[in-house]
Design an enzyme around this catalytic site. Sequence first.
Site, PDB file in Angstrom:
ATOM      1  N   ARG A 186       0.770  -1.383   0.376  1.00  0.00           N
ATOM      2  CA  ARG A 186       0.126  -0.046   0.488  1.00  0.00           C
ATOM      3  C   ARG A 186       0.776   1.552   0.131  1.00  0.00           C
ATOM      4  O   ARG A 186       0.504   2.276  -0.359  1.00  0.00           O
ATOM      5  CB  ARG A 186      -1.517  -0.121   1.283  1.00  0.00           C
ATOM      6  CG  ARG A 186      -1.518   0.854   0.840  1.00  0.00           C
ATOM      7  CD  ARG A 186      -3.537   0.811   2.581  1.00  0.00           C
ATOM      8  NE  ARG A 186      -2.835   1.176   3.326  1.00  0.00           N
ATOM      9  CZ  ARG A 186      -3.192   1.085   4.422  1.00  0.00           C
ATOM     10  NH1 ARG A 186      -4.436   0.756   4.616  1.00  0.00           N
ATOM     11  NH2 ARG A 186      -1.996   1.906   5.558  1.00  0.00           N
ATOM     12  N   ARG A 220       9.448  26.951  -1.171  1.00  0.00           N
ATOM     13  CA  ARG A 220       7.973  26.362  -1.309  1.00  0.00           C
ATOM     14  C   ARG A 220       7.813  26.721  -2.570  1.00  0.00           C
ATOM     15  O   ARG A 220       7.641  28.273  -3.115  1.00  0.00           O
ATOM     16  CB  ARG A 220       7.241  27.483   0.118  1.00  0.00           C
ATOM     17  CG  ARG A 220       6.022  26.772   0.055  1.00  0.00           C
ATOM     18  CD  ARG A 220       5.117  27.732   0.518  1.00  0.00           C
ATOM     19  NE  ARG A 220       3.534  28.237   0.445  1.00  0.00           N
ATOM     20  CZ  ARG A 220       2.598  28.034  -0.080  1.00  0.00           C
ATOM     21  NH1 ARG A 220       3.284  28.976  -1.299  1.00  0.00           N
ATOM     22  NH2 ARG A 220       1.700  27.773   0.114  1.00  0.00           N
ATOM     23  N   HIS A 254       4.629  24.644  -5.783  1.00  0.00           N
ATOM     24  CA  HIS A 254       3.716  24.401  -5.633  1.00  0.00           C
ATOM     25  C   HIS A 254       3.899  23.318  -6.235  1.00  0.00           C
ATOM     26  O   HIS A 254       3.837  21.811  -6.069  1.00  0.00           O
ATOM     27  CB  HIS A 254       2.642  24.509  -5.933  1.00  0.00           C
ATOM     28  CG  HIS A 254       1.552  25.567  -4.945  1.00  0.00           C
ATOM     29  ND1 HIS A 254       1.917  26.590  -4.801  1.00  0.00           N
ATOM     30  CD2 HIS A 254      -0.396  25.155  -4.182  1.00  0.00           C
ATOM     31  CE1 HIS A 254       1.210  27.478  -4.118  1.00  0.00           C
ATOM     32  NE2 HIS A 254       0.176  26.328  -3.362  1.00  0.00           N
ATOM     33  N   LYS A 307      -3.288   6.806   0.984  1.00  0.00           N
ATOM     34  CA  LYS A 307      -2.871   7.178   2.674  1.00  0.00           C
ATOM     35  C   LYS A 307      -1.992   8.509   2.666  1.00  0.00           C
ATOM     36  O   LYS A 307      -0.546   8.246   2.736  1.00  0.00           O
ATOM     37  CB  LYS A 307      -2.191   6.297   3.178  1.00  0.00           C
ATOM     38  CG  LYS A 307      -2.652   5.945   4.916  1.00  0.00           C
ATOM     39  CD  LYS A 307      -2.392   3.816   5.759  1.00  0.00           C
ATOM     40  CE  LYS A 307      -2.590   4.766   7.164  1.00  0.00           C
ATOM     41  NZ  LYS A 307      -3.648   4.872   6.840  1.00  0.00           N
ATOM     42  N   GLU A 317     -16.489   5.457   5.012  1.00  0.00           N
ATOM     43  CA  GLU A 317     -15.322   4.538   5.601  1.00  0.00           C
ATOM     44  C   GLU A 317     -15.453   5.472   7.087  1.00  0.00           C
ATOM     45  O   GLU A 317     -16.285   6.007   8.008  1.00  0.00           O
ATOM     46  CB  GLU A 317     -14.503   4.657   5.357  1.00  0.00           C
ATOM     47  CG  GLU A 317     -13.503   5.682   4.970  1.00  0.00           C
ATOM     48  CD  GLU A 317     -12.185   5.499   4.448  1.00  0.00           C
ATOM     49  OE1 GLU A 317     -11.464   4.951   4.857  1.00  0.00           O
ATOM     50  OE2 GLU A 317     -11.875   5.937   3.799  1.00  0.00           O
TER      51      GLU A 317
HETATM   52  N1  PDD Z   1      -6.082   4.761  10.381  1.00  0.00           N
HETATM   53  N2  PDD Z   1      -9.394   4.705   6.840  1.00  0.00           N
HETATM   54  C1  PDD Z   1      -8.815   5.687   7.144  1.00  0.00           C
HETATM   55  C2  PDD Z   1      -8.898   7.325   6.903  1.00  0.00           C
HETATM   56  C3  PDD Z   1      -7.538   5.145   7.874  1.00  0.00           C
HETATM   57  O1  PDD Z   1      -7.138   6.560   8.310  1.00  0.00           O
HETATM   58  C4  PDD Z   1      -7.093   3.802   8.451  1.00  0.00           C
HETATM   59  C5  PDD Z   1      -6.071   3.859   9.407  1.00  0.00           C
HETATM   60  C6  PDD Z   1      -8.347   3.346   7.979  1.00  0.00           C
HETATM   61  C7  PDD Z   1      -7.647   1.688   8.257  1.00  0.00           C
HETATM   62  O2  PDD Z   1      -7.252   0.666   7.028  1.00  0.00           O
HETATM   63  P1  PDD Z   1      -6.199   0.301   8.211  1.00  0.00           P
HETATM   64  O3  PDD Z   1      -6.619  -1.431   8.411  1.00  0.00           O
HETATM   65  O4  PDD Z   1      -5.006  -0.896   7.393  1.00  0.00           O
HETATM   66  O5  PDD Z   1      -5.276   0.457   9.164  1.00  0.00           O
HETATM   67  C8  PDD Z   1      -9.088   2.922   7.120  1.00  0.00           C
HETATM   68  C9  PDD Z   1      -4.332   4.627  10.382  1.00  0.00           C
HETATM   69  C10 PDD Z   1      -5.067   3.991  11.562  1.00  0.00           C
HETATM   70  C11 PDD Z   1      -3.611   5.941  11.013  1.00  0.00           C
HETATM   71  O6  PDD Z   1      -3.982   6.727  10.852  1.00  0.00           O
HETATM   72  O7  PDD Z   1      -3.709   6.083  12.756  1.00  0.00           O
END
Ligand code: PDD
Length: 289
Positions: free
Chosen positions: A54, A106, A108, A153, A185
């Site tokens: 990921r 800085r 963008h 992420k 979510e």
């Molecule tokens: N967060 N959705 C979001 C927006 C998240 O930030 C996370 C995880 C999850 C769950 O994903 P996973 O099972 O891979 O942890 C779903 C982490 C733990 C954090 O930001 O601290």
Amino acid sequence: MGSQDIVYVNGAFLPRAEARVSVEDRGFVFGDGVYEVLRAINGRLFASRFHNDRLRRSLEGIRIALPKGETPERFTEIGKQLLKENDLLKGEATLYVQVTRGVATRLHNFPPPDVPPSIYISAAAFTPYRELALSGAPVISQPDLRWGRCDLKTINLLPNVLASQAAKEKGAFEAMLIRDGVITEGSKTNFFGVVHGALRTHPCDNHILPGITRSVLRDLAREVNVEFEETPIRVDEIPQLTELFLTGTTTDVMPVVTLDDKPVGKGKPGELTKKLQRVLAESLASGGD
Ligand code: PDD
């Protein structure tokens, strides 16, 4: 400085208090970076291959190229070293891995390709929410104000931060996000619910993070003859929810017993939720690499 205070920054292992990044770091100025949070149990990382894949995908998604020799696998090796240095080889811990687009004046647009990404890795002791996992947690709903690439992420977490704070101020454990009339979510978790006997969750598209716990749970659920449908739960179906739970690296399977102060189902953890909670707990206890 205690024994639990060594972090890794750009090639160096340092006491946390001495670790520095530039004020021109693009993570600081633009939130221009990505991250992972991994679970470590007795020094073993849980599902690290999934987290590494990921991270690679997030890096590609925002077009950060790692220098030669730097890989997510190397970061998790450094993470294991940090667990050792910080005396975290016994019990529960988390690893945090962050990569930003590096330090530059800085502007963008991207800095020149010879500017190396900044890499920060740290380890911390962690206590799972054992009591809440038994009683179940209250959650609130919040509008999902995030951008169109929630599958990456990134460290840009402002909408998540605001939703999480709104939950905290209402005494809730998590904020459940609503976009276009469906549950996407949580601020840091994925959501699952049972409607008319079917276990459902949002599909992995650009509106949710493909949670590692979510995908581990899919395989574990199959082994106990439970399947989940990747069909979003609509807001108008919320009154019909008989079970609701959330998943995440730091939350495991957490039953939800109230939503916006109203009981979900019977107002206590559901049977399917408890079953999945058990299979994940067994996997966490025995799994890891
Ligand atoms: N967060 N959705 C979001 C927006 C998240 O930030 C996370 C995880 C999850 C769950 O994903 P996973 O099972 O891979 O942890 C779903 C982490 C733990 C954090 O930001 O601290």
